[in-house]
Design an enzyme around this catalytic site. Structure first.
Site, PDB file in Angstrom:
ATOM      1  CG  ASN A 194      -0.414  -0.053   2.606  1.00  7.62           C
ATOM      2  OD1 ASN A 194       0.387  -0.833   2.804  1.00  7.62           O
ATOM      3  ND2 ASN A 194      -1.001   0.568   3.480  1.00  7.62           N
ATOM      4  CD  GLU A 227      -1.605   5.243   4.338  1.00 13.80           C
ATOM      5  OE1 GLU A 227      -2.183   4.466   5.002  1.00 13.80           O
ATOM      6  OE2 GLU A 227      -0.832   6.246   5.230  1.00 13.80           O
ATOM      7  CB  CYS A 235      -5.177  -1.341  -1.528  1.00  8.66           C
ATOM      8  SG  CYS A 235      -6.740  -0.385  -0.731  1.00  8.66           S
ATOM      9  CD  GLU A 275      -5.268  -5.921  -1.054  1.00 11.58           C
ATOM     10  OE1 GLU A 275      -4.805  -4.774  -0.827  1.00 11.58           O
ATOM     11  OE2 GLU A 275      -6.177  -6.199   0.008  1.00 11.58           O
ATOM     12  CB  CYS A 330     -10.846  -2.694   1.016  1.00 13.06           C
ATOM     13  SG  CYS A 330     -10.072  -1.843  -0.491  1.00 13.06           S
ATOM     14  CB  CYS A 372      -9.012  -4.644  -3.216  1.00 13.90           C
ATOM     15  SG  CYS A 372      -7.709  -3.310  -2.908  1.00 13.90           S
TER      16      CYS A 372
END
Length: 160
Positions: free
Chosen positions: A62, A64, A73, A75, A112, A115
């Site tokens: 991930n 940010e 993310c 994934e 999530c 994803c």
């Protein structure tokens, strides 16, 4: 009117050492990828490892930024890298792991919703399911034989 039941079957391992060898290796790669996470805001580090049909393993972590919701993310980083580097190559397995710098993550962390939606399109397009294996930093590991089993009533291009 009718009522339907939806169920998902998963295998739960008590810890990573119970995984089959190939899954354990893939999860180890996800743990390594997790170390490359850039998560100064959430303090939540996620790593993902995709095993492709050609034997390649593609990693993601991930990422940010200060415009907090525009991060990405692990994934999706991994799957888009796989799609751009190895177009048309099928995904066989996805391993995901998460940790935090402020608390021990001791339960499995699945993908999530965003994803799941992105990953589902890859599974639908390749016309074959792929295993999804996920865990926290320690503790139980969950394995399911298909991403779509985590996203019933998925939305796909057939609606467009």
């Amino acid at each position: 009117m009718r009522k339907i039941e939806i169920s998902t079957s998963v295998t739960v391992f008590s810890n990573v050492s119970e995984l089959p060898v190939d899954d354990k290796i893939l999860m180890g790669k996800a743990v390594d990828a997790r170390k490359n996470a850039y998560a100064p805001y959430s303090k939540f580090n996620v790593g993902a490892a995709l095993l492709l049909d050609n034997g390649e393993i593609v990693l993601g972590s991930n990422q940010e930024n200060a415009a907090y919701p525009s991060g990405m993310c692990a994934e999706r980083v991994a799957i888009w890298k796989a799609g751009s580097t190895f177009p048309g190559v099928k995904i066989k397995k996805l391993a995901i792991t998460a940790s935090s710098t402020i608390a021990k993550v001791d339960k499995p962390v699945g993908p999530c919703g965003a994803c799941r939606q992105t990953l589902s399109e890859f599974e639908i397009n390749q016309k074959s399911p792929f295993d999804v294996i996920f865990m926290g930093e320690v503790g139980e590991v969950v394995k399911t034989a298909s991403l779509l089993s985590l996203l019933p009533f998925s939305f796909d291009s057939s609606y467009l």
